[in-house]
Design a protein around this motif. Structure first.
Motif, mmCIF file in Angstrom:
data_model
loop_
_atom_site.group_PDB
_atom_site.id
_atom_site.type_symbol
_atom_site.label_atom_id
_atom_site.label_comp_id
_atom_site.label_asym_id
_atom_site.label_seq_id
_atom_site.Cartn_x
_atom_site.Cartn_y
_atom_site.Cartn_z
ATOM 1 N N ILE A 52 0.849 -1.191 0.000
ATOM 2 C CA ILE A 52 0.000 0.000 0.000
ATOM 3 C C ILE A 52 0.887 1.244 0.000
ATOM 4 C CG2 ILE A 52 -1.771 1.291 1.252
ATOM 5 C CD1 ILE A 52 -2.754 -1.424 0.132
ATOM 6 N N MET A 53 0.745 2.065 -1.041
ATOM 7 C CA MET A 53 1.464 3.332 -1.121
ATOM 8 C C MET A 53 0.743 4.384 -0.276
ATOM 9 S SD MET A 53 1.433 6.445 -2.810
ATOM 10 C CE MET A 53 2.628 7.652 -3.233
ATOM 11 N N HIS A 54 -0.603 4.345 -0.307
ATOM 12 C CA HIS A 54 -1.393 5.300 0.490
ATOM 13 C C HIS A 54 -2.795 4.751 0.675
ATOM 14 C CE1 HIS A 54 -2.926 9.085 2.059
ATOM 15 N NE2 HIS A 54 -3.920 9.006 1.194
ATOM 16 N N VAL A 55 -3.272 4.816 1.911
ATOM 17 C CA VAL A 55 -4.658 4.476 2.220
ATOM 18 C C VAL A 55 -5.188 5.547 3.162
ATOM 19 C CG1 VAL A 55 -4.050 2.945 4.150
ATOM 20 C CG2 VAL A 55 -6.250 2.647 2.975
ATOM 21 N N ALA A 56 -6.466 5.891 2.984
ATOM 22 C CA ALA A 56 -7.098 6.908 3.830
ATOM 23 C C ALA A 56 -8.472 6.404 4.259
ATOM 24 C CB ALA A 56 -7.230 8.220 3.062
ATOM 25 N N LEU A 57 -8.708 6.402 5.579
ATOM 26 C CA LEU A 57 -9.980 5.976 6.142
ATOM 27 C C LEU A 57 -10.565 7.130 6.960
ATOM 28 C CD1 LEU A 57 -12.068 3.713 6.702
ATOM 29 C CD2 LEU A 57 -10.673 3.094 8.697
ATOM 30 N N PRO A 58 -11.644 7.764 6.458
ATOM 31 C CA PRO A 58 -12.269 8.830 7.239
ATOM 32 C C PRO A 58 -12.793 8.291 8.573
ATOM 33 C CG PRO A 58 -13.035 8.882 4.964
ATOM 34 C CD PRO A 58 -12.281 7.594 5.151
ATOM 35 N N ILE A 59 -12.517 9.037 9.635
ATOM 36 C CA ILE A 59 -12.996 8.710 10.980
ATOM 37 C C ILE A 59 -13.795 9.927 11.443
ATOM 38 C CG2 ILE A 59 -12.362 8.064 13.336
ATOM 39 C CD1 ILE A 59 -11.278 6.027 11.397
ATOM 40 N N GLY A 60 -15.091 9.844 11.395
ATOM 41 C CA GLY A 60 -15.915 10.986 11.747
ATOM 42 C C GLY A 60 -15.898 12.042 10.658
ATOM 43 N N PRO A 61 -16.477 13.203 10.949
ATOM 44 C CA PRO A 61 -16.642 14.222 9.909
ATOM 45 C C PRO A 61 -15.383 14.986 9.524
ATOM 46 C CG PRO A 61 -17.572 14.998 11.976
ATOM 47 C CD PRO A 61 -17.161 13.566 12.196
ATOM 48 N N THR A 62 -14.344 14.998 10.369
ATOM 49 C CA THR A 62 -13.183 15.846 10.065
ATOM 50 C C THR A 62 -11.831 15.156 10.156
ATOM 51 O OG1 THR A 62 -13.081 16.623 12.346
ATOM 52 C CG2 THR A 62 -14.391 17.944 10.805
ATOM 53 N N SER A 63 -11.764 13.898 10.564
ATOM 54 C CA SER A 63 -10.475 13.223 10.742
ATOM 55 C C SER A 63 -10.297 12.115 9.714
ATOM 56 C CB SER A 63 -10.371 12.618 12.141
ATOM 57 O OG SER A 63 -10.427 13.632 13.108
ATOM 58 N N ILE A 64 -9.050 11.917 9.315
ATOM 59 C CA ILE A 64 -8.714 10.839 8.396
ATOM 60 C C ILE A 64 -7.513 10.092 8.956
ATOM 61 C CG2 ILE A 64 -8.018 10.205 6.056
ATOM 62 C CD1 ILE A 64 -9.302 12.825 5.108
ATOM 63 N N LEU A 65 -7.643 8.781 9.072
ATOM 64 C CA LEU A 65 -6.525 7.920 9.454
ATOM 65 C C LEU A 65 -5.881 7.454 8.160
ATOM 66 C CD1 LEU A 65 -5.077 6.536 11.824
ATOM 67 C CD2 LEU A 65 -6.682 4.632 11.547
ATOM 68 N N MET A 66 -4.571 7.697 8.003
ATOM 69 C CA MET A 66 -3.870 7.369 6.762
ATOM 70 C C MET A 66 -2.712 6.431 7.050
ATOM 71 S SD MET A 66 -3.938 11.105 4.926
ATOM 72 C CE MET A 66 -3.719 12.101 6.397
ATOM 73 N N GLY A 67 -2.251 5.723 6.012
ATOM 74 C CA GLY A 67 -1.147 4.808 6.221
ATOM 75 C C GLY A 67 -0.445 4.407 4.943
ATOM 76 N N THR A 68 0.690 3.709 5.145
ATOM 77 C CA THR A 68 1.514 3.243 4.038
ATOM 78 C C THR A 68 2.348 2.043 4.470
ATOM 79 O OG1 THR A 68 3.096 3.948 2.324
ATOM 80 C CG2 THR A 68 3.533 4.699 4.551
#
Length: 141
Positions: A52-68
């Motif tokens: 995974i080069m980039h993944v983004a999972l929205p958590i609630g209305p304003t936060s994003i948990l991202m990873g690689t």
């Protein structure tokens, strides 16, 4: 004003980790890109290209948990270097100001520059050892 999100680094198991987080938090991935689908990764091992080069999972209305996934030819992650704070700037000028301020007395890992994902992006470690990613997304207008 800039936004802050958490960016997590893993040694090849990002997909497993984020599927777990998705089962806990719910929702759908806002982005999921593999190294094989990005420019400049042709020389990577087949295993690293599937990472995974980039993944983004929205958590609630304003936060994003991202990873690689960290490719095998780079320093592998361990507690202490396995996360960064990602700043989403409102424009290039704000990105420059934040990046240069945080970099004072620290170490620039990747200077701010235009990237293939249509963003202005850079990485650094501040003088206190905290890793930062500064990103201005040109698509936000």
């Amino acid at each position: 004003m800039a936004t802050l999100n958490t960016y997590l680094n893993f040694n090849g198991n990002t997909e497993e980790v984020f599927n777990f987080y998705k089962s806990v938090f719910g929702g759908e991935f806002a982005a999921l890109m593999r190294f094989k689908d990005t420019p400049g990764c042709e020389g990577m091992t087949k295993e690293d290209q599937e990472g995974i080069m980039h993944v983004a999972l929205p958590i609630g209305p304003t936060s994003i948990l991202m990873g690689t996934d960290i490719p095998s030819n780079m320093v592998q992650v361990k507690p202490g270097n396995n996360m960064s704070i990602s700043i989403g700037a409102e424009n290039e000028a704000e990105a420059d100001k934040l990046f240069n301020g945080l970099a004072e007395g620290g170490q620039i890992i990747m200077p701010l520059q235009k990237m293939f994902w249509n963003a202005y992006y850079g990485q650094l470690t501040d003088k206190f050892g905290i890793q930062w990613m500064v990103n201005y997304d040109y698509n936000q207008k």
